[in-house]
Design a protein around this motif. Sequence first.
Motif, PDB file in Angstrom:
ATOM      1  N   ILE A   1       0.847  -1.187   0.000  1.00  0.00           N
ATOM      2  CA  ILE A   1       0.000   0.000   0.000  1.00  0.00           C
ATOM      3  C   ILE A   1       0.884   1.239   0.000  1.00  0.00           C
ATOM      4  CG2 ILE A   1      -1.768   1.300   1.239  1.00  0.00           C
ATOM      5  CD1 ILE A   1      -2.749  -1.370   0.124  1.00  0.00           C
ATOM      6  N   ILE A   2       0.649   2.142  -0.939  1.00  0.00           N
ATOM      7  CA  ILE A   2       1.344   3.431  -0.976  1.00  0.00           C
ATOM      8  C   ILE A   2       0.346   4.501  -0.566  1.00  0.00           C
ATOM      9  CG2 ILE A   2       2.552   5.125  -2.392  1.00  0.00           C
ATOM     10  CD1 ILE A   2       3.572   2.849  -4.122  1.00  0.00           C
ATOM     11  N   SER A   3       0.574   5.078   0.600  1.00  0.00           N
ATOM     12  CA  SER A   3      -0.327   6.098   1.132  1.00  0.00           C
ATOM     13  C   SER A   3       0.273   7.480   0.919  1.00  0.00           C
ATOM     14  CB  SER A   3      -0.553   5.859   2.631  1.00  0.00           C
ATOM     15  OG  SER A   3      -1.214   6.956   3.219  1.00  0.00           O
ATOM     16  N   ILE A   4      -0.517   8.412   0.392  1.00  0.00           N
ATOM     17  CA  ILE A   4      -0.008   9.769   0.168  1.00  0.00           C
ATOM     18  C   ILE A   4      -0.789  10.802   0.972  1.00  0.00           C
ATOM     19  CG2 ILE A   4       0.794   9.150  -2.146  1.00  0.00           C
ATOM     20  CD1 ILE A   4      -1.545  10.854  -3.254  1.00  0.00           C
ATOM     21  N   ALA A   5      -1.510  10.353   1.990  1.00  0.00           N
ATOM     22  CA  ALA A   5      -2.315  11.273   2.795  1.00  0.00           C
ATOM     23  C   ALA A   5      -1.477  11.901   3.905  1.00  0.00           C
ATOM     24  CB  ALA A   5      -3.507  10.543   3.401  1.00  0.00           C
ATOM     25  N   PRO A   6      -1.573  13.209   4.099  1.00  0.00           N
ATOM     26  CA  PRO A   6      -0.864  13.839   5.211  1.00  0.00           C
ATOM     27  C   PRO A   6      -1.466  13.404   6.543  1.00  0.00           C
ATOM     28  CG  PRO A   6      -2.361  15.410   4.178  1.00  0.00           C
ATOM     29  CD  PRO A   6      -2.363  14.183   3.315  1.00  0.00           C
ATOM     30  N   GLY A   7      -0.580  13.216   7.527  1.00  0.00           N
ATOM     31  CA  GLY A   7      -1.050  12.973   8.883  1.00  0.00           C
ATOM     32  C   GLY A   7      -1.430  11.550   9.234  1.00  0.00           C
ATOM     33  N   ILE A   8      -1.608  10.680   8.256  1.00  0.00           N
ATOM     34  CA  ILE A   8      -2.021   9.304   8.524  1.00  0.00           C
ATOM     35  C   ILE A   8      -0.780   8.415   8.584  1.00  0.00           C
ATOM     36  CG2 ILE A   8      -3.352   7.335   7.696  1.00  0.00           C
ATOM     37  CD1 ILE A   8      -5.318   9.255   6.448  1.00  0.00           C
ATOM     38  N   THR A   9      -0.540   7.832   9.750  1.00  0.00           N
ATOM     39  CA  THR A   9       0.692   7.090   9.983  1.00  0.00           C
ATOM     40  C   THR A   9       0.619   5.658   9.464  1.00  0.00           C
ATOM     41  OG1 THR A   9       0.013   6.267  12.148  1.00  0.00           O
ATOM     42  CG2 THR A   9       1.098   8.432  12.081  1.00  0.00           C
ATOM     43  N   ILE A  10       1.790   5.073   9.305  1.00  0.00           N
ATOM     44  CA  ILE A  10       1.873   3.667   8.910  1.00  0.00           C
ATOM     45  C   ILE A  10       1.226   2.788   9.973  1.00  0.00           C
ATOM     46  CG2 ILE A  10       3.494   1.750   8.559  1.00  0.00           C
ATOM     47  CD1 ILE A  10       5.389   3.765   7.219  1.00  0.00           C
ATOM     48  N   GLU A  11       1.467   3.105  11.235  1.00  0.00           N
ATOM     49  CA  GLU A  11       0.885   2.325  12.326  1.00  0.00           C
ATOM     50  C   GLU A  11      -0.635   2.327  12.276  1.00  0.00           C
ATOM     51  OE1 GLU A  11       0.908   2.107  17.249  1.00  0.00           O
ATOM     52  OE2 GLU A  11       1.915   3.749  16.204  1.00  0.00           O
ATOM     53  N   SER A  12      -1.226   3.499  12.017  1.00  0.00           N
ATOM     54  CA  SER A  12      -2.688   3.579  11.978  1.00  0.00           C
ATOM     55  C   SER A  12      -3.255   2.787  10.808  1.00  0.00           C
ATOM     56  CB  SER A  12      -3.147   5.042  11.894  1.00  0.00           C
ATOM     57  OG  SER A  12      -2.813   5.624  10.645  1.00  0.00           O
ATOM     58  N   LEU A  13      -2.541   2.762   9.691  1.00  0.00           N
ATOM     59  CA  LEU A  13      -2.990   1.992   8.531  1.00  0.00           C
ATOM     60  C   LEU A  13      -2.908   0.497   8.808  1.00  0.00           C
ATOM     61  CD1 LEU A  13      -1.362   4.083   5.658  1.00  0.00           C
ATOM     62  CD2 LEU A  13      -3.795   3.896   6.158  1.00  0.00           C
ATOM     63  N   LYS A  14      -1.834   0.072   9.478  1.00  0.00           N
ATOM     64  CA  LYS A  14      -1.698  -1.342   9.820  1.00  0.00           C
ATOM     65  C   LYS A  14      -2.797  -1.789  10.783  1.00  0.00           C
ATOM     66  CE  LYS A  14       3.255  -2.154   9.059  1.00  0.00           C
ATOM     67  NZ  LYS A  14       3.143  -3.484   8.416  1.00  0.00           N
ATOM     68  N   LYS A  15      -3.199  -0.914  11.681  1.00  0.00           N
ATOM     69  CA  LYS A  15      -4.271  -1.259  12.610  1.00  0.00           C
ATOM     70  C   LYS A  15      -5.581  -1.515  11.867  1.00  0.00           C
ATOM     71  CE  LYS A  15      -2.606   1.072  16.785  1.00  0.00           C
ATOM     72  NZ  LYS A  15      -2.837   2.187  17.743  1.00  0.00           N
ATOM     73  N   GLN A  16      -5.777  -0.807  10.768  1.00  0.00           N
ATOM     74  CA  GLN A  16      -7.012  -0.951  10.004  1.00  0.00           C
ATOM     75  C   GLN A  16      -6.955  -2.050   8.955  1.00  0.00           C
ATOM     76  OE1 GLN A  16      -8.899   3.128   9.111  1.00  0.00           O
ATOM     77  NE2 GLN A  16      -6.819   3.691   9.698  1.00  0.00           N
ATOM     78  N   LEU A  17      -5.742  -2.314   8.439  1.00  0.00           N
ATOM     79  CA  LEU A  17      -5.606  -3.284   7.349  1.00  0.00           C
ATOM     80  C   LEU A  17      -5.013  -4.622   7.785  1.00  0.00           C
ATOM     81  CD1 LEU A  17      -4.270  -0.929   4.521  1.00  0.00           C
ATOM     82  CD2 LEU A  17      -6.589  -1.842   4.757  1.00  0.00           C
ATOM     83  N   GLY A  18      -4.281  -4.610   8.880  1.00  0.00           N
ATOM     84  CA  GLY A  18      -3.624  -5.833   9.333  1.00  0.00           C
ATOM     85  C   GLY A  18      -2.137  -5.600   9.522  1.00  0.00           C
ATOM     86  N   ALA A  19      -1.573  -6.175  10.567  1.00  0.00           N
ATOM     87  CA  ALA A  19      -0.167  -5.935  10.904  1.00  0.00           C
ATOM     88  C   ALA A  19       0.791  -6.441   9.839  1.00  0.00           C
ATOM     89  CB  ALA A  19       0.150  -6.582  12.251  1.00  0.00           C
ATOM     90  N   ASP A  20       0.350  -7.418   9.018  1.00  0.00           N
ATOM     91  CA  ASP A  20       1.241  -7.993   8.007  1.00  0.00           C
ATOM     92  C   ASP A  20       1.231  -7.222   6.692  1.00  0.00           C
ATOM     93  OD1 ASP A  20      -1.412  -8.761   7.523  1.00  0.00           O
ATOM     94  OD2 ASP A  20      -0.780 -10.538   6.392  1.00  0.00           O
ATOM     95  N   ILE A  21       0.375  -6.226   6.590  1.00  0.00           N
ATOM     96  CA  ILE A  21       0.300  -5.445   5.348  1.00  0.00           C
ATOM     97  C   ILE A  21       1.437  -4.435   5.310  1.00  0.00           C
ATOM     98  CG2 ILE A  21      -1.100  -3.890   3.951  1.00  0.00           C
ATOM     99  CD1 ILE A  21      -2.154  -6.774   4.185  1.00  0.00           C
ATOM    100  N   ARG A  22       2.134  -4.394   4.175  1.00  0.00           N
ATOM    101  CA  ARG A  22       3.291  -3.518   4.034  1.00  0.00           C
ATOM    102  C   ARG A  22       2.868  -2.157   3.496  1.00  0.00           C
ATOM    103  NH1 ARG A  22       7.111  -6.870   0.458  1.00  0.00           N
ATOM    104  NH2 ARG A  22       5.141  -7.270  -0.576  1.00  0.00           N
ATOM    105  N   ILE A  23       3.365  -1.121   4.151  1.00  0.00           N
ATOM    106  CA  ILE A  23       2.943   0.245   3.846  1.00  0.00           C
ATOM    107  C   ILE A  23       4.138   1.095   3.448  1.00  0.00           C
ATOM    108  CG2 ILE A  23       1.677   2.259   4.688  1.00  0.00           C
ATOM    109  CD1 ILE A  23      -0.033  -0.213   4.897  1.00  0.00           C
TER     110      ILE A  23
END
Length: 265
Positions: A90-112
């Motif tokens: 996953i390539i995230s380009i949103a300001p303020g949204i952390t990798i940790e917060s994305l993993k919490k929503q998508l799964g710890a094994d998802i690479r960001i």
Amino acid sequence: MSKIGFIGMGNMGYAMLKGVLKSFEASDIIITSPNKEKCENIAKDTGVRYAETNAELAANAKFVVLAVKPQVYPEVLKNIKNVITGDSVIISIAPGITIESLKKQLGADIRIVRAMPNTPALVGEGMTGVSYCKEDFSFEERDLIDSFFNAFGKAVYVAENQMDGVVCASGSSPAYVYMFIEALADSVVKYGIKRDDAYKLVAQTVLGSAKMVLETGEHPGLLKDKVCSPGGTTIQGVAALEAEGFRNAVIKATDACYEKCTKIK
């Protein structure tokens, strides 16, 4: 399966797409957007495929670029959560949204990969700050990440806790530069220069000045001093800018931008 998928075809998503198409084949890319007519037009113009839904795109692309506004992220993440796998990136380009917060929503094994590009990507002169844990990626995947971001400009790799600063330095700041160009052009139109000529004079000067900083490696203050002859016209202009709080206004703009970044979750 496509190499790269773009969820969102707004200003930033489209700018990145146009740059990426200079280095990747259209067959390597798939896009989607709520606006089906836009997808159809882009597909017709570029030859890329489009997906009907976010889930369909995520199931058909290894690298999934979330090119949507931060407030849309919860909905998009919900759409793709059950489709992406540990092989996805996953390539995230949103300001303020952390990798940790994305993993919490998508799964710890998802690479960001967290990134902050800017709109000059549309003309191949984008500047992107990038952050990710390299140990989680193969050499081939790292090479593709490099190729992706360099396809539409330049990239610097930073620690994630510096990403809000990147938003201030390059993500939001093109707007300030455009304001400066517009203001300086207006100021010389007042003295009789045609508006088209004014924009050309000012914009080329901004471009050339930026190249001087990048290519000479000299400190901006030193380059400024070289233009300011003692008792000359330029130092008078610089003094007027200082009197009106030019630097302070820029710093205050950065403070406001940074504060907004820290409030986005």
